[in-house]
Write a protein that holds these residues in place. Structure first.
Motif, mmCIF file in Angstrom:
data_model
loop_
_atom_site.group_PDB
_atom_site.id
_atom_site.type_symbol
_atom_site.label_atom_id
_atom_site.label_comp_id
_atom_site.label_asym_id
_atom_site.label_seq_id
_atom_site.Cartn_x
_atom_site.Cartn_y
_atom_site.Cartn_z
ATOM 1 N N ASP A 221 -31.024 -17.046 -40.668
ATOM 2 C CA ASP A 221 -31.811 -17.976 -39.851
ATOM 3 C C ASP A 221 -32.408 -19.032 -40.789
ATOM 4 O O ASP A 221 -33.577 -18.990 -41.153
ATOM 5 C CB ASP A 221 -32.900 -17.218 -39.110
ATOM 6 C CG ASP A 221 -33.584 -18.093 -38.058
ATOM 7 O OD1 ASP A 221 -33.204 -19.280 -37.943
ATOM 8 O OD2 ASP A 221 -34.499 -17.589 -37.373
ATOM 9 N N GLN A 222 -31.591 -20.016 -41.181
ATOM 10 C CA GLN A 222 -32.029 -21.060 -42.105
ATOM 11 C C GLN A 222 -33.077 -21.972 -41.465
ATOM 12 O O GLN A 222 -33.954 -22.502 -42.164
ATOM 13 C CB GLN A 222 -30.834 -21.879 -42.579
ATOM 14 C CG GLN A 222 -29.831 -21.068 -43.402
ATOM 15 C CD GLN A 222 -28.679 -21.921 -43.912
ATOM 16 O OE1 GLN A 222 -28.574 -23.114 -43.597
ATOM 17 N NE2 GLN A 222 -27.799 -21.301 -44.696
ATOM 18 N N LYS A 223 -32.989 -22.143 -40.166
ATOM 19 C CA LYS A 223 -33.949 -23.011 -39.483
ATOM 20 C C LYS A 223 -35.366 -22.462 -39.637
ATOM 21 O O LYS A 223 -36.308 -23.210 -39.923
ATOM 22 C CB LYS A 223 -33.572 -23.128 -38.016
ATOM 23 C CG LYS A 223 -34.494 -24.061 -37.226
ATOM 24 C CD LYS A 223 -34.023 -24.200 -35.792
ATOM 25 C CE LYS A 223 -34.943 -25.137 -35.018
ATOM 26 N NZ LYS A 223 -34.509 -25.291 -33.604
ATOM 27 N N ALA A 224 -35.534 -21.131 -39.451
ATOM 28 C CA ALA A 224 -36.856 -20.516 -39.598
ATOM 29 C C ALA A 224 -37.346 -20.637 -41.037
ATOM 30 O O ALA A 224 -38.528 -20.893 -41.285
ATOM 31 C CB ALA A 224 -36.794 -19.046 -39.182
ATOM 32 N N TYR A 225 -36.437 -20.455 -41.995
ATOM 33 C CA TYR A 225 -36.823 -20.545 -43.401
ATOM 34 C C TYR A 225 -37.347 -21.929 -43.743
ATOM 35 O O TYR A 225 -38.437 -22.078 -44.318
ATOM 36 C CB TYR A 225 -35.616 -20.198 -44.276
ATOM 37 C CG TYR A 225 -35.785 -20.600 -45.717
ATOM 38 C CD1 TYR A 225 -36.735 -19.992 -46.541
ATOM 39 C CD2 TYR A 225 -34.986 -21.612 -46.265
ATOM 40 C CE1 TYR A 225 -36.887 -20.377 -47.864
ATOM 41 C CE2 TYR A 225 -35.127 -21.996 -47.583
ATOM 42 C CZ TYR A 225 -36.081 -21.379 -48.385
ATOM 43 O OH TYR A 225 -36.230 -21.759 -49.693
ATOM 44 N N TYR A 226 -36.612 -22.972 -43.371
ATOM 45 C CA TYR A 226 -37.029 -24.329 -43.723
ATOM 46 C C TYR A 226 -38.243 -24.778 -42.903
ATOM 47 O O TYR A 226 -39.048 -25.590 -43.377
ATOM 48 C CB TYR A 226 -35.859 -25.294 -43.538
ATOM 49 C CG TYR A 226 -34.932 -25.303 -44.723
ATOM 50 C CD1 TYR A 226 -35.254 -26.017 -45.881
ATOM 51 C CD2 TYR A 226 -33.740 -24.582 -44.712
ATOM 52 C CE1 TYR A 226 -34.397 -26.018 -46.980
ATOM 53 C CE2 TYR A 226 -32.889 -24.570 -45.803
ATOM 54 C CZ TYR A 226 -33.229 -25.286 -46.940
ATOM 55 O OH TYR A 226 -32.396 -25.280 -48.037
ATOM 56 N N THR A 227 -38.359 -24.270 -41.691
ATOM 57 C CA THR A 227 -39.550 -24.597 -40.903
ATOM 58 C C THR A 227 -40.813 -24.068 -41.588
ATOM 59 O O THR A 227 -41.820 -24.775 -41.734
ATOM 60 C CB THR A 227 -39.434 -23.994 -39.495
ATOM 61 O OG1 THR A 227 -38.284 -24.551 -38.839
ATOM 62 C CG2 THR A 227 -40.693 -24.294 -38.679
ATOM 63 N N GLN A 228 -40.794 -22.792 -42.042
ATOM 64 C CA GLN A 228 -41.952 -22.220 -42.725
ATOM 65 C C GLN A 228 -42.226 -22.907 -44.054
ATOM 66 O O GLN A 228 -43.380 -23.157 -44.418
ATOM 67 C CB GLN A 228 -41.729 -20.712 -42.954
ATOM 68 C CG GLN A 228 -41.676 -19.899 -41.677
ATOM 69 C CD GLN A 228 -41.512 -18.421 -41.951
ATOM 70 O OE1 GLN A 228 -42.033 -17.902 -42.939
ATOM 71 N NE2 GLN A 228 -40.786 -17.729 -41.076
#
Length: 361
Positions: A221-228
């Motif tokens: 889940d790269q989206k969650a990683y970059y969002t955080q």
């Protein structure tokens, strides 16, 4: 023949001497601690036996109320007690409690004690039992037993107890009143808060450390990683540089930072924001090493722009209003008076009970 007779006599004399010596090593003595007693009183007969060490001694035994001699009863006896004395001898003692209800001069015979199976008899002792003299010629002089006389009531003795009792009742009523007032007056609760001030760079590094612990760089889940990651940077920039980066686009943030920051570090940060926008909005897929590189760039940016501020703690004590302060002081006063009155009531109660006991006794 005469010579043989002399030898026989000499041997017999030696045997008799040895026998007398052996017999002399054991002695039995008895005595009474009081020669004369009144009817119903008690006397103690003590038997003392002296024996060689290791001898087995058996004293006479009597049941309760059994006669040791006609007219004299045995009430009880102590356990035999031994004491070592000189010449390797032991002294044994046992006492018997005696009584009698008939006036007479009694001769208590010597008691028989067995020592190593052989019987030894003690000496005879006397016990005189007497009665009180009664004047039978003047029967009118006899009076029945008198009852216990009551002491007369004296107000002077009871006056202090009475007034102290009145004072105790008044103090008890005062304590009750103070207790009710204390219940009605609600306490002022003040909570002291301790606020920890953590520098912006420390909070941001802590959040990045959590990302590392959760292995977000290798997550699918790269989206969650970059969002955080970008939210952490935006919050740090907001607290560190003073503008609301949480409500700005990536390009607006970069533009504001270019006015104050290092160009190289800003370029690295710009690359990180661009990659994050592509992942979040264009479904761009990054490699693991690219994720690690962006994380390192974020840490480098924070390290290069952090301040020297350290973590601190601040005590926040709420301020009470004037009415609240008065109410608080009033409660303290009421509690103090209540404790003092309760202690006084307890002390007075103990003192009064003690005096009443003394007067009644």
């Amino acid at each position: 023949m005469l010579k043989a007779l002399f030898k026989y006599l000499a041997l017999l004399i030696v045997m008799l001497a040895v026998s007398r010596t052996a017999v002399g090593q054991v002695s039995v003595e008895q005595k009474v601690d009081s020669i004369g007693i009144l009817i119903g009183q008690q006397a103690h007969l003590t038997i003392t036996v002296t024996t060689p060490e290791g001898a087995h001694v058996v004293f006479p035994t009597y049941r309760r109320s059994q006669y040791i001699t006609p007219g004299v009863e045995v009430l009880g006896a102590t356990q035999p007690d031994s004491t070592a004395i000189d010449n390797h001898q032991v002294q044994w003692q046992r006492s018997y409690t005696l009584t009698s209800f008939d006036e007479h001069l009694y001769a208590i015979p010597g008691q028989k004690v067995k020592v190593n199976g052989r019987t030894y008899t003690g000496n005879t002792v006397a016990l005189k039992v007497i009665t009180m003299d009664v004047d039978t010629l003047h029967p009118n002089q006899f009076f029945p037993p008198k009852d216990v006389q009551d002491n007369p009531f004296q107000w002077s003795e009871w006056r202090p107890v009475f007034w102290l009792s009145v004072l105790m009742v008044l103090l008890f009523l005062l304590s009750t009143y103070l207790f009710v007032r204390l219940k009605q007056n609600k306490p002022i609760v003040t909570r002291i808060r301790i606020v920890r001030h953590i520098p912006p760079h420390q909070k941001a590094l802590n959040e990045i450390a959590k990302l590392k612990q959760e292995h977000m760089t290798t997550s699918e889940d790269q989206k969650a990683y970059y969002t955080q990651l970008t939210d952490t940077l935006r919050q740090y920039i907001k607290e560190r540089f003073g503008f609301n980066a949480m409500e700005m686009t990536s390009s607006e943030i970069i533009y504001r930072l270019q006015q104050t920051g290092d160009k190289k570090m800003i370029d690295e940060l710009k690359e990180l924001f661009v990659t994050a926008d592509l992942v979040k909005f264009a479904k761009y897929s990054t490699l693991i090493n690219e994720n690690d590189l962006n994380l390192v760039n974020a840490v480098n940016f924070i390290d290069s722009t952090k301040t020297d501020a350290k973590e601190t703690e601040e005590k926040i004590v709420p301020k009470l209003s004037e009415n609240e302060e008065k109410s608080r002081k009033s409660r303290v006063t009421l509690k103090t008076l209540l404790y003092a009155a309760a202690a006084a009531v307890a002390l007075l109660l103990v003192y009064i009970l003690y005096n009443v006991y003394e007067l009644l006794m």
